[in-house]
Write an enzyme that holds these catalytic residues in place. Structure first.
Site, PDB file in Angstrom:
ATOM      1  N   ARG A  68      10.914  -2.741   4.904  1.00 26.81           N
ATOM      2  CA  ARG A  68      11.989  -3.734   4.850  1.00 26.81           C
ATOM      3  C   ARG A  68      12.016  -4.534   3.558  1.00 26.81           C
ATOM      4  O   ARG A  68      13.066  -4.713   2.949  1.00 26.81           O
ATOM      5  CB  ARG A  68      11.843  -4.748   5.997  1.00 26.81           C
ATOM      6  CG  ARG A  68      12.510  -4.361   7.265  1.00 26.81           C
ATOM      7  CD  ARG A  68      11.752  -4.949   8.426  1.00 26.81           C
ATOM      8  NE  ARG A  68      10.493  -4.222   8.528  1.00 26.81           N
ATOM      9  CZ  ARG A  68      10.350  -3.111   9.240  1.00 26.81           C
ATOM     10  NH1 ARG A  68      11.327  -2.668   9.951  1.00 26.81           N
ATOM     11  NH2 ARG A  68       9.202  -2.453   9.246  1.00 26.81           N
ATOM     12  N   THR A  69      10.852  -5.054   3.163  1.00 25.95           N
ATOM     13  CA  THR A  69      10.853  -5.939   1.994  1.00 25.95           C
ATOM     14  C   THR A  69      11.258  -5.144   0.758  1.00 25.95           C
ATOM     15  O   THR A  69      12.076  -5.594  -0.049  1.00 25.95           O
ATOM     16  CB  THR A  69       9.469  -6.589   1.821  1.00 25.95           C
ATOM     17  OG1 THR A  69       9.097  -7.178   3.058  1.00 25.95           O
ATOM     18  CG2 THR A  69       9.483  -7.655   0.748  1.00 25.95           C
ATOM     19  N   HIS A  75       3.780 -14.813   2.045  1.00 24.11           N
ATOM     20  CA  HIS A  75       4.960 -13.942   1.996  1.00 24.11           C
ATOM     21  C   HIS A  75       6.177 -14.874   1.984  1.00 24.11           C
ATOM     22  O   HIS A  75       6.919 -14.987   2.959  1.00 24.11           O
ATOM     23  CB  HIS A  75       4.955 -13.036   3.227  1.00 24.11           C
ATOM     24  CG  HIS A  75       5.883 -11.859   3.151  1.00 24.11           C
ATOM     25  ND1 HIS A  75       6.839 -11.705   2.166  1.00 24.11           N
ATOM     26  CD2 HIS A  75       6.001 -10.762   3.958  1.00 24.11           C
ATOM     27  CE1 HIS A  75       7.495 -10.576   2.381  1.00 24.11           C
ATOM     28  NE2 HIS A  75       7.001  -9.990   3.455  1.00 24.11           N
ATOM     29  N   ARG A 131       4.313  -6.725  -4.530  1.00 24.97           N
ATOM     30  CA  ARG A 131       3.510  -6.832  -3.300  1.00 24.97           C
ATOM     31  C   ARG A 131       2.167  -6.174  -3.600  1.00 24.97           C
ATOM     32  O   ARG A 131       2.120  -5.048  -4.090  1.00 24.97           O
ATOM     33  CB  ARG A 131       4.191  -6.105  -2.153  1.00 24.97           C
ATOM     34  CG  ARG A 131       3.244  -5.888  -0.992  1.00 24.97           C
ATOM     35  CD  ARG A 131       3.933  -5.339   0.213  1.00 24.97           C
ATOM     36  NE  ARG A 131       4.791  -6.330   0.827  1.00 24.97           N
ATOM     37  CZ  ARG A 131       5.283  -6.215   2.077  1.00 24.97           C
ATOM     38  NH1 ARG A 131       5.000  -5.152   2.801  1.00 24.97           N
ATOM     39  NH2 ARG A 131       6.041  -7.146   2.579  1.00 24.97           N
ATOM     40  N   LYS A 187      -6.222   4.969 -14.796  1.00 24.28           N
ATOM     41  CA  LYS A 187      -7.051   5.240 -15.985  1.00 24.28           C
ATOM     42  C   LYS A 187      -7.934   4.052 -16.323  1.00 24.28           C
ATOM     43  O   LYS A 187      -8.509   3.978 -17.398  1.00 24.28           O
ATOM     44  CB  LYS A 187      -6.146   5.516 -17.190  1.00 24.28           C
ATOM     45  CG  LYS A 187      -5.194   6.671 -17.029  1.00 24.28           C
ATOM     46  CD  LYS A 187      -4.475   6.867 -18.371  1.00 24.28           C
ATOM     47  CE  LYS A 187      -3.166   7.592 -18.205  1.00 24.28           C
ATOM     48  NZ  LYS A 187      -2.325   7.454 -19.405  1.00 24.28           N
TER      49      LYS A 187
HETATM   50  C1  NCD Z   1       5.268  -8.170   7.286  1.00 16.42           C
HETATM   51  C2  NCD Z   1       4.306  -8.125   6.119  1.00 16.42           C
HETATM   52  O1  NCD Z   1       4.307  -7.172   5.331  1.00 16.42           O
HETATM   53  O2  NCD Z   1       3.563  -9.084   6.007  1.00 16.42           O
HETATM   54  N1  NCD Z   1       6.319  -7.235   7.181  1.00 16.42           N
HETATM   55  C3  NCD Z   1       7.415  -7.547   6.433  1.00 16.42           C
HETATM   56  O3  NCD Z   1       7.332  -7.824   5.262  1.00 16.42           O
HETATM   57  N2  NCD Z   1       8.590  -7.596   7.072  1.00 16.42           N
HETATM   58  C4  NCD Z   1       4.618  -8.161   8.614  1.00 16.42           C
HETATM   59  C5  NCD Z   1       3.602  -7.100   8.931  1.00 16.42           C
HETATM   60  O4  NCD Z   1       3.332  -6.186   8.171  1.00 16.42           O
HETATM   61  O5  NCD Z   1       3.052  -7.200  10.037  1.00 16.42           O
END
Ligand code: NCD
Length: 337
Positions: free
Chosen positions: A70-71, A153, A120, A99
């Site tokens: 999703r993100t 997040h 991320r 490397k």
């Molecule tokens: C969450 C995350 O990655 O922290 N997912 C997301 O970004 N929608 C929640 C999860 O992974 O449980």
């Protein structure tokens, strides 16, 4: 409605999006008004064409070295909506980190080619470090934290609050409400960022429902106490959900389990269709997704289930955020308020 406030464009606009603690109520009110305005452009070809004309001269790098559906897709789509071209790295093993290049050098390299880095990674605090590093270079591109290990997040918290705000508007908005958060509250970064963001609202109460092993971490407990927000920790799931205006379910974050760790039994904390009659008739059910068995698919058709909307809201909140990062938010006319 949330209490009426003057909606002013925040000044200065944020340079980076690193933590949910960087936002105040004025910022949130502006971002959400902007989001709701922007999504109206989706209704017509002309509207979408206008959004695409805002940032076609910008390039973004999506550096995602932890799994994401999703993100990643909502940021990529948000870039497309605004005409931004997006490149991606989804595995450090396919970059020069393989490397032996440091992650800092890799990220500095991206800043030579793009105007924005959305990242991320499993490393808590990495976004702040990279933002600081880049701020000292001739190309200080914005960094967006799209999930930093078990730590933060912030954009998920922004979309969660947007969803809460829309879902609770008939009942007077978020102020004064009880939000119940359930699951792995210790390692779930969405819970940490959302709880901190909720401190911007008046008289909110959070009930944290989890097995003892997954209670919130000490730093969050401390920050919430200092903020004055009322919260309560319990393992009485049934009582907690019956009382809640919103229930925020989360997944057990077992990717952070120590090797050979005994699994914790969380079955008492699963929300099933059998619970539905005991919830408030206007309760809101949310989940950042992905879900496992903590949230019964039989709930999906209940009008109180908002998680699929929450997912779509995420794209629009991210579109709005990107317009602010590039300072073109003022080219989207806000309605008279
Ligand atoms: C969450 C995350 O990655 O922290 N997912 C997301 O970004 N929608 C929640 C999860 O992974 O449980």
């Amino acid at each position: 409605m949330d209490r009426r406030r003057d909606i002013e464009r925040p000044s200065p606009l944020p340079q980076h999006i690193l933590s949910s603690t960087q936002f105040d109520r004025g910022f949130l009110d502006y971002l959400y008004t902007l989001t709701t305005t922007i999504r109206r452009f989706d209704k017509s070809r002309e509207g979408l064409g206008y959004l695409q004309s805002l940032l076609p001269h910008k390039r973004a790098m999506l550096y995602f070295t932890q799994p994401s559906t999703r993100t990643f897709l909502s940021f990529q789509s948000a870039c497309h909506v605004l005409g931004i071209s997006a490149s991606e790295i989804r595995d450090a093993a396919t970059s020069s980190e393989r490397k032996g290049e440091s992650v800092e050098d890799s990220l500095r390299t991206f800043s030579s080619y793009v105007d924005l880095i959305i990242m991320r990674s499993p490393i808590a605090g990495l976004c702040e470090r990279v933002a600081q590093l880049l701020d000292g270079t001739p190309r200080p591109v914005p960094i967006v934290n799209a999930g930093s290990g078990p730590d933060e997040h912030p954009t998920q918290a922004l979309l969660d609050i947007y969803t809460l705000r829309r879902s609770l508007r008939l009942g007077g908005g978020i102020d004064g409400k009880t939000i119940c958060m359930v699951g792995d509250l210790k390692r779930g970064r969405t819970v940490r960022s959302l709880a901190r963001l909720l401190t911007n609202y008046d008289d909110v109460r959070i009930v944290f429902a989890s097995p003892p092993a997954f209670r919130i971490a000490e730093d969050l407990r401390h920050d919430l106490s200092v903020s004055g927000l009322k919260f309560h920790e319990t393992d009485d799931f049934e009582a907690a959900i019956a009382d809640a205006d919103a229930i925020y379910m989360t997944r057990i974050q077992d990717e952070y389990d120590a090797v050979g760790a005994e699994p914790v039994d969380t079955s008492r904390f699963h929300l099933t269709a059998a619970h539905l009659p005991r919830l408030k008739t206007d309760a809101v059910i949310m989940h950042p997704l992905p879900r496992r068995d903590e949230l019964d698919v039989a709930i999906d058709d209940d009008p109180r289930a908002k998680y699929w909307r929450q997912e779509r809201n995420g794209m629009w909140v991210r579109v709005a955020l990107l317009t602010m990062l590039f300072g073109v938010d003022d080219r989207v006319q806000l309605p008279e308020l």
